[in-house]
Design a protein around this motif. Structure first.
Motif, PDB file in Angstrom:
ATOM      1  N   SER A 113       3.286  11.871   7.489  1.00 55.07           N
ATOM      2  CA  SER A 113       1.935  12.259   7.924  1.00 55.07           C
ATOM      3  C   SER A 113       0.908  12.028   6.816  1.00 55.07           C
ATOM      4  CB  SER A 113       1.904  13.710   8.388  1.00 55.07           C
ATOM      5  OG  SER A 113       2.263  14.582   7.343  1.00 55.07           O
ATOM      6  N   THR A 114       1.299  12.237   5.581  1.00 57.61           N
ATOM      7  CA  THR A 114       0.399  11.965   4.458  1.00 57.61           C
ATOM      8  C   THR A 114       0.158  10.468   4.314  1.00 57.61           C
ATOM      9  OG1 THR A 114       1.156  13.950   3.313  1.00 57.61           O
ATOM     10  CG2 THR A 114       0.040  12.296   1.981  1.00 57.61           C
ATOM     11  N   VAL A 143       0.240   8.323   6.695  1.00 54.83           N
ATOM     12  CA  VAL A 143      -0.627   7.949   7.819  1.00 54.83           C
ATOM     13  C   VAL A 143      -2.078   8.248   7.471  1.00 54.83           C
ATOM     14  CG1 VAL A 143      -1.246   8.508  10.209  1.00 54.83           C
ATOM     15  CG2 VAL A 143       1.158   8.169   9.581  1.00 54.83           C
ATOM     16  N   SER A 144      -2.341   9.432   6.956  1.00 55.76           N
ATOM     17  CA  SER A 144      -3.728   9.799   6.653  1.00 55.76           C
ATOM     18  C   SER A 144      -4.306   8.992   5.490  1.00 55.76           C
ATOM     19  CB  SER A 144      -3.852  11.295   6.383  1.00 55.76           C
ATOM     20  OG  SER A 144      -3.162  11.644   5.211  1.00 55.76           O
ATOM     21  N   LEU A 145      -3.488   8.644   4.511  1.00 56.58           N
ATOM     22  CA  LEU A 145      -3.982   7.889   3.361  1.00 56.58           C
ATOM     23  C   LEU A 145      -4.133   6.400   3.643  1.00 56.58           C
ATOM     24  CD1 LEU A 145      -2.001   9.601   0.464  1.00 56.58           C
ATOM     25  CD2 LEU A 145      -4.420   9.857   1.015  1.00 56.58           C
ATOM     26  N   SER A 146      -3.390   5.890   4.593  1.00 56.17           N
ATOM     27  CA  SER A 146      -3.426   4.452   4.845  1.00 56.17           C
ATOM     28  C   SER A 146      -4.199   4.073   6.102  1.00 56.17           C
ATOM     29  CB  SER A 146      -1.999   3.912   4.968  1.00 56.17           C
ATOM     30  OG  SER A 146      -1.423   4.356   6.171  1.00 56.17           O
ATOM     31  N   SER A 147      -4.541   5.016   6.927  1.00 59.15           N
ATOM     32  CA  SER A 147      -5.217   4.786   8.216  1.00 59.15           C
ATOM     33  C   SER A 147      -4.421   3.855   9.135  1.00 59.15           C
ATOM     34  CB  SER A 147      -6.647   4.266   8.008  1.00 59.15           C
ATOM     35  OG  SER A 147      -6.649   2.942   7.515  1.00 59.15           O
ATOM     36  N   ARG A 148      -3.113   3.927   9.035  1.00 55.24           N
ATOM     37  CA  ARG A 148      -2.228   3.190   9.941  1.00 55.24           C
ATOM     38  C   ARG A 148      -1.533   4.193  10.851  1.00 55.24           C
ATOM     39  NH1 ARG A 148      -1.919  -1.914   7.806  1.00 55.24           N
ATOM     40  NH2 ARG A 148      -2.347  -2.057   5.596  1.00 55.24           N
ATOM     41  N   ARG A 149      -1.048   3.708  11.983  1.00 56.26           N
ATOM     42  CA  ARG A 149      -0.360   4.590  12.928  1.00 56.26           C
ATOM     43  C   ARG A 149       1.010   4.991  12.395  1.00 56.26           C
ATOM     44  NH1 ARG A 149      -0.785   0.672  17.429  1.00 56.26           N
ATOM     45  NH2 ARG A 149       1.404   1.171  17.495  1.00 56.26           N
ATOM     46  N   GLN A 150       1.475   6.141  12.855  1.00 59.43           N
ATOM     47  CA  GLN A 150       2.758   6.688  12.395  1.00 59.43           C
ATOM     48  C   GLN A 150       3.908   5.739  12.696  1.00 59.43           C
ATOM     49  OE1 GLN A 150       5.410   8.121  14.500  1.00 59.43           O
ATOM     50  NE2 GLN A 150       6.611   8.551  12.682  1.00 59.43           N
ATOM     51  N   GLU A 160       0.829  -1.207   0.000  1.00 57.60           N
ATOM     52  CA  GLU A 160       0.000   0.000   0.000  1.00 57.60           C
ATOM     53  C   GLU A 160       0.868   1.263   0.000  1.00 57.60           C
ATOM     54  OE1 GLU A 160      -3.738   1.940   2.469  1.00 57.60           O
ATOM     55  OE2 GLU A 160      -2.501   0.414   3.441  1.00 57.60           O
TER      56      GLU A 160
END
Length: 90
Positions: free
Chosen positions: A34-35, A37-44, A21
């Motif tokens: 950070s992008t 994280v937001s696009l994959s919905s996984r933690r940083q 992914e």
């Protein structure tokens, strides 16, 4: 490292859905964590671990932009392998 060891290392790096992914996102454009994280919905922390493995395999590169690290595909041809694998499964 010989050819087959190097290839096996790349294949291991590809052998996780989160890393596939991440590579798909980076194929569109270089982005910061950070992008991702937001696009994959996984933690940083999870994204960072996967990026580290992808960097070690030579598939992802990064550059500093201010305080942020921007990630990009180091070898865009890897997407051809992923697309071919998808076609194989179809």
């Amino acid at each position: 490292m010989n050819y087959y060891e190097h290839l096996a290392n790349i294949m291991r790096a590809l052998a996780h859905p989160a890393r596939l992914e991440i590579l798909a996102i980076l194929a569109r454009q270089p982005v910061c964590v950070s992008t991702l994280v937001s696009l994959s919905s996984r933690r940083q922390a999870n994204i960072s671990q996967h990026l580290s493995l992808l960097r070690d395999a030579g598939l992802v590169s990064f550059s500093k932009v201010g305080r942020r690290s921007r990630y990009a595909l180091a070898r865009p041809l890897i997407m051809q392998l992923i697309v071919a694998s998808r076609r194989y499964l179809e």
